[in-house]
Scaffold this motif. Structure first.
Motif, mmCIF file in Angstrom:
data_model
loop_
_atom_site.group_PDB
_atom_site.id
_atom_site.type_symbol
_atom_site.label_atom_id
_atom_site.label_comp_id
_atom_site.label_asym_id
_atom_site.label_seq_id
_atom_site.Cartn_x
_atom_site.Cartn_y
_atom_site.Cartn_z
ATOM 1 N N ASP A 278 -9.160 5.849 -5.091
ATOM 2 C CA ASP A 278 -8.029 6.218 -4.235
ATOM 3 C C ASP A 278 -8.248 5.630 -2.840
ATOM 4 O O ASP A 278 -9.218 4.892 -2.619
ATOM 5 C CB ASP A 278 -7.835 7.739 -4.208
ATOM 6 C CG ASP A 278 -8.925 8.473 -3.442
ATOM 7 O OD1 ASP A 278 -9.831 7.794 -2.886
ATOM 8 O OD2 ASP A 278 -8.890 9.725 -3.401
ATOM 9 N N TRP B 53 -3.100 0.711 -12.227
ATOM 10 C CA TRP B 53 -2.524 1.552 -11.164
ATOM 11 C C TRP B 53 -2.194 2.935 -11.717
ATOM 12 O O TRP B 53 -1.530 3.048 -12.743
ATOM 13 C CB TRP B 53 -1.262 0.855 -10.641
ATOM 14 C CG TRP B 53 -0.589 1.468 -9.450
ATOM 15 C CD1 TRP B 53 -0.792 1.144 -8.145
ATOM 16 C CD2 TRP B 53 0.440 2.476 -9.457
ATOM 17 N NE1 TRP B 53 0.040 1.889 -7.337
ATOM 18 C CE2 TRP B 53 0.802 2.716 -8.118
ATOM 19 C CE3 TRP B 53 1.068 3.210 -10.455
ATOM 20 C CZ2 TRP B 53 1.769 3.644 -7.754
ATOM 21 C CZ3 TRP B 53 2.041 4.151 -10.096
ATOM 22 C CH2 TRP B 53 2.383 4.354 -8.754
ATOM 23 N N TYR C 253 1.314 5.993 -14.731
ATOM 24 C CA TYR C 253 0.517 4.777 -14.604
ATOM 25 C C TYR C 253 1.332 3.537 -14.935
ATOM 26 O O TYR C 253 2.403 3.614 -15.534
ATOM 27 C CB TYR C 253 -0.729 4.858 -15.489
ATOM 28 C CG TYR C 253 -0.479 4.850 -16.983
ATOM 29 C CD1 TYR C 253 -0.316 3.651 -17.671
ATOM 30 C CD2 TYR C 253 -0.422 6.039 -17.705
ATOM 31 C CE1 TYR C 253 -0.094 3.643 -19.046
ATOM 32 C CE2 TYR C 253 -0.209 6.042 -19.076
ATOM 33 C CZ TYR C 253 -0.049 4.837 -19.738
ATOM 34 O OH TYR C 253 0.179 4.828 -21.089
ATOM 35 N N THR D 148 -6.320 2.762 -7.734
ATOM 36 C CA THR D 148 -6.095 1.388 -8.204
ATOM 37 C C THR D 148 -7.428 0.698 -8.467
ATOM 38 O O THR D 148 -8.470 1.108 -7.949
ATOM 39 C CB THR D 148 -5.346 0.552 -7.143
ATOM 40 O OG1 THR D 148 -6.130 0.542 -5.943
ATOM 41 C CG2 THR D 148 -3.970 1.116 -6.861
ATOM 42 N N GLU E 144 -2.196 -0.289 -3.419
ATOM 43 C CA GLU E 144 -1.685 1.037 -3.763
ATOM 44 C C GLU E 144 -0.165 1.120 -3.651
ATOM 45 O O GLU E 144 0.508 1.746 -4.463
ATOM 46 C CB GLU E 144 -2.338 2.053 -2.803
ATOM 47 C CG GLU E 144 -1.815 3.433 -2.923
ATOM 48 C CD GLU E 144 -2.199 4.286 -1.719
ATOM 49 O OE1 GLU E 144 -1.462 5.241 -1.455
ATOM 50 O OE2 GLU E 144 -3.232 4.000 -1.054
ATOM 51 N N LYS E 145 0.383 0.449 -2.617
ATOM 52 C CA LYS E 145 1.823 0.586 -2.354
ATOM 53 C C LYS E 145 2.671 -0.331 -3.226
ATOM 54 O O LYS E 145 3.866 -0.122 -3.368
ATOM 55 C CB LYS E 145 2.099 0.296 -0.887
ATOM 56 C CG LYS E 145 1.488 1.369 0.005
ATOM 57 C CD LYS E 145 2.053 1.370 1.391
ATOM 58 C CE LYS E 145 1.347 2.403 2.252
ATOM 59 N NZ LYS E 145 -0.132 2.174 2.347
ATOM 60 N N ARG F 94 0.068 13.844 -3.447
ATOM 61 C CA ARG F 94 0.043 12.623 -4.252
ATOM 62 C C ARG F 94 -1.238 11.840 -3.976
ATOM 63 O O ARG F 94 -1.663 11.720 -2.818
ATOM 64 C CB ARG F 94 1.265 11.793 -3.852
ATOM 65 C CG ARG F 94 1.419 10.463 -4.531
ATOM 66 C CD ARG F 94 2.772 9.873 -4.119
ATOM 67 N NE ARG F 94 2.982 8.553 -4.693
ATOM 68 C CZ ARG F 94 2.655 7.418 -4.109
ATOM 69 N NH1 ARG F 94 2.085 7.420 -2.924
ATOM 70 N NH2 ARG F 94 2.909 6.262 -4.716
ATOM 71 N N ARG F 95 -1.877 11.350 -5.056
ATOM 72 C CA ARG F 95 -3.026 10.449 -4.901
ATOM 73 C C ARG F 95 -2.777 9.240 -5.779
ATOM 74 O O ARG F 95 -2.284 9.373 -6.898
ATOM 75 C CB ARG F 95 -4.312 11.125 -5.377
ATOM 76 C CG ARG F 95 -4.956 12.059 -4.373
ATOM 77 C CD ARG F 95 -6.085 12.832 -5.029
ATOM 78 N NE ARG F 95 -7.344 12.073 -5.044
ATOM 79 C CZ ARG F 95 -8.424 12.459 -5.723
ATOM 80 N NH1 ARG F 95 -8.391 13.567 -6.438
ATOM 81 N NH2 ARG F 95 -9.525 11.738 -5.686
ATOM 82 N N VAL F 96 -3.104 8.049 -5.262
ATOM 83 C CA VAL F 96 -2.939 6.841 -6.067
ATOM 84 C C VAL F 96 -4.298 6.181 -6.235
ATOM 85 O O VAL F 96 -5.069 6.065 -5.279
ATOM 86 C CB VAL F 96 -1.938 5.861 -5.411
ATOM 87 C CG1 VAL F 96 -1.876 4.567 -6.207
ATOM 88 C CG2 VAL F 96 -0.563 6.497 -5.324
ATOM 89 N N GLU G 69 -1.026 7.056 -10.605
ATOM 90 C CA GLU G 69 -0.579 7.979 -9.570
ATOM 91 C C GLU G 69 -0.663 9.405 -10.110
ATOM 92 O O GLU G 69 -0.321 9.655 -11.258
ATOM 93 C CB GLU G 69 0.872 7.660 -9.204
ATOM 94 C CG GLU G 69 1.485 8.648 -8.231
ATOM 95 C CD GLU G 69 3.006 8.544 -8.220
ATOM 96 O OE1 GLU G 69 3.541 8.113 -7.197
ATOM 97 O OE2 GLU G 69 3.644 8.886 -9.244
#
Ligand code: HEC
Ligand code: HEC
Ligand code: HEC
Ligand code: HEC
Ligand code: HEC
Length: 459
Positions: A424, A269, A257, A283, A289-290, A279-281, A271
């Motif tokens: 997500d 944030w 995080y 926010t 997210e990126k 993978r899941r993110v 991950e």
């Protein structure tokens, strides 16, 4: 030997060095023998003197001898010339003495390091700075675990690092430049996996934990209510998969995080990468997210929940509930909890806390008639218990009061992520259903039936 003495006396510096070395050596040996025989519980200052200062003087004296010869080279040459006809075997003599010295420095140094690793040294030497932490530590589950087991851990490189940062801290205390309160999280702490896992092994976490808490209301009778829940502490299941709360530290899982503030109380944030690399993110609103926002990037470990494993500061309500449950604070006194909570939030001089708290009770009761002798006695006992809670948690000189150090092991810590607002890409939140982490059996209920069914209280 007499000739060697002659050389030593060729200048005052070498001579003084020799005296210093001899005297500190004798002092060290006698005090060490004395302490081993009689001084098991010696105080930190005695230890500092015997195991740090004396060996220091010994080494300083040793260094002064060649230094003196170097500075007063002429004198040395003159003496050597005078001894010409039967040259002393300076080299052989020096070799023997060096061997003796090395063994003394070795033992002294070992004793010094051993002493510096003791709880006594860590906890009491820098009295004002460490005393809040040390007091909290003594009441914890880790009261018999050495400070260095968590703060340094095994291996040489962290040992050297810690001695360097220790030196910085000694300077900060000497020149009074340290911060109050000592800031947490401790950012250069050794990764928890190297320290905690010497004793606690995530592979062996499993199962659930029944938690029963006794609470009291703020009403006149301080009515007793019970909360019972099954915490899904979890860990590794027999099939190798991880579940429950210790799922985060399962070797296959990685939760990383970004912390939005220094105390890591805001987490925008998160991950999560599982064993297969999926993978899941997640926010919060407005964070891409990126492009993780600026801030400390951290992989979750034990300390993201157990951030005060051994020096836990309490919250006033919980501490008071425990004191009432233990019978130290009597419910025979009307409004005992409400008044106690008020008293805990007041500012007292340390020594006068118990008397001030007693007065807070008597002032209130006096309004509705005379205070009986029995009440006086209960008030005195309750006030001492409440003052003890106050003294353990409040340290104005170190800037520590209620809530200075946040606790991450309960809702406050979990809901930094599990608040239903971390989404997500599919709009799915980090789970925040009340049953994710526990099954509630009773939520502040008087005499809950479930405890009787479990056989935890008499029917
Ligand atoms: C069970 C492991 C453990 C033991 C034993 C332990 N500590 Fe700590 N200590 C920690 C951790 C983890 C932190 C970091 C807390 C944070 O980052 O929020 C910490 C933080 C601190 C802090 C920063 C302020 C605070 O109260 O959080 C001080 C000071 C400290 N420790 C001193 C000591 C001393 C002195 C001892 C021995 C008497 C000791 N510790 C024993 C794990 C331990
Ligand atoms: C030298 C061994 C040792 C180390 C290192 C150690 N612990 Fe412990 N821990 C213990 C012991 C012993 C207990 C008490 C077990 C009991 O009471 O059943 C304990 C208890 C606990 C508990 C339960 C506390 C409670 O109040 O019931 C937690 C949580 C915990 N440790 C976390 C940690 C964390 C996090 C670290 C690393 C910062 C750590 N421990 C490092 C030995 C250790
Ligand atoms: C996601 C948060 C979280 C993380 C990460 C975490 N713990 Fe825990 N742990 C908990 C909670 C919550 C409990 C239950 C506390 C209670 O009983 O009130 C617990 C209980 C424990 C206990 C008590 C014994 C038991 O099994 O019930 C120990 C020991 C412990 N944890 C050690 C660790 C160690 C060591 C790590 C790192 C490898 C770790 N924990 C990582 C949240 C966490
Ligand atoms: C840094 C963010 C973060 C923090 C803090 C955090 N968690 Fe989690 N937790 C996650 C993520 C991400 C997942 C995986 C996604 C999901 O299950 O929704 C998860 C999953 C879980 C799960 C489900 C595990 C399973 O069986 O699949 C439990 C239970 C849980 N957390 C408990 C806790 C508890 C209790 C705390 C506080 C002591 C806590 N978490 C703190 C991020 C966090
Ligand atoms: C992410 C995990 C998590 C979620 C989700 C969660 N809790 Fe908890 N809850 C905990 C943990 C961990 C504890 C134990 C904390 C402690 O040791 O004080 C706890 C304790 C409690 C307690 C007992 C407090 C006490 O001291 O008496 C209550 C009541 C409670 N939770 C209610 C809820 C409710 C209602 C929800 C749903 C809105 C919820 N929780 C959701 C993790 C969670």
């Amino acid at each position: 030997m007499r000739r060697f003495l002659l050389l030593l006396r060729s200048n005052w510096l070498s001579w003084a060095g020799a005296l210093l070395t001899t005297l500190s050596f004798m002092a060290f040996v006698t005090s060490w023998v004395y302490l081993s025989l009689y001084g098991a519980e010696h105080g930190p200052y005695v230890g500092l003197l015997v195991f740090v200062a004396l060996p220091g003087l010994f080494v300083a004296g040793l260094a002064m001898m060649p230094f003196g010869w170097l500075v007063f080279r002429k004198h040395l040459r003159a003496r050597m010339a005078a001894l010409q006809e039967r040259p002393i075997r300076l080299f052989r003599l020096l070799a023997v003495l060096t061997l003796v010295n090395l063994s003394v420095v070795g033992t002294g140094g070992y004793q010094a390091l051993h002493f510096m690793d003791s709880q006594q040294f860590c906890g009491t030497l820098c009295h004002q700075v460490m005393s809040p932490t040390y007091e909290a530590y003594q009441g914890s589950a880790h009261a018999k675990v050495a400070c260095v087991d968590c703060h340094i851990g095994p291996g040489a490189s962290w040992f050297v690092k810690s001695k360097l940062s220790g030196l910085r801290q000694v300077l900060a205390v000497t020149f009074d430049t340290f911060q109050r309160p000592i800031p947490t999280p401790v950012h250069d702490l050794r990764p928890a996996r190297d320290t905690c896992e010497q004793c606690h092994w995530p592979d062996k976490f499993s199962g659930d934990r029944l938690v029963v808490r006794t609470h009291f209301d703020d009403d006149e009778a301080a009515t007793q209510k019970t909360t019972a829940l099954v915490l899904k502490t979890g860990g590794k299941r027999p099939d190798g998969k991880a579940t429950g709360i210790h799922w985060h530290v399962h070797p296959g899982n990685r939760v990383t995080y970004v912390a939005g503030d220094k105390q890591r109380t805001k987490i925008p944030w998160v991950e999560f990468v599982d064993e297969s690399g999926k993978r899941r993110v997640f926010t919060v609103d407005g964070v891409d997210e990126k492009n993780p926002p600026a801030g400390e990037l951290r992989t979750m470990d034990c300390l993201d929940c157990h951030n005060q494993p051994s020096h836990q500061f309490q919250d006033p309500g919980t501490a008071l509930d425990e004191a009432i449950a233990a019978g130290l604070v009597s419910r025979k006194l009307p409004f005992v909890r409400k008044l106690g909570l008020e008293a805990l939030k007041m500012v007292w001089p340390r020594e006068a806390a118990a008397a001030g708290i007693a007065k807070h009770y008597t002032d209130f009761y006096a309004k509705s008639g005379p205070v009986t002798a029995e009440q006086q006695e209960l008030i005195a006992k309750a006030s001492e218990a409440i003052a003890a809670i106050w003294r353990r948690n409040i340290h104005p000189d170190m800037g520590i009061t209620w809530g200075t150090y946040p606790q991450f092991q309960g809702h406050g810590g979990c809901f930094r992520c599990h608040d239903g607002e971390h989404m997500d890409a599919d709009g799915e939140p980090i789970s925040n259903d009340c049953t994710t982490c526990h099954t509630m059996l009773a939520d502040r209920v008087q005499d809950p039936e479930i405890l009787k069914q479990l056989g935890l209280v008499d029917r």
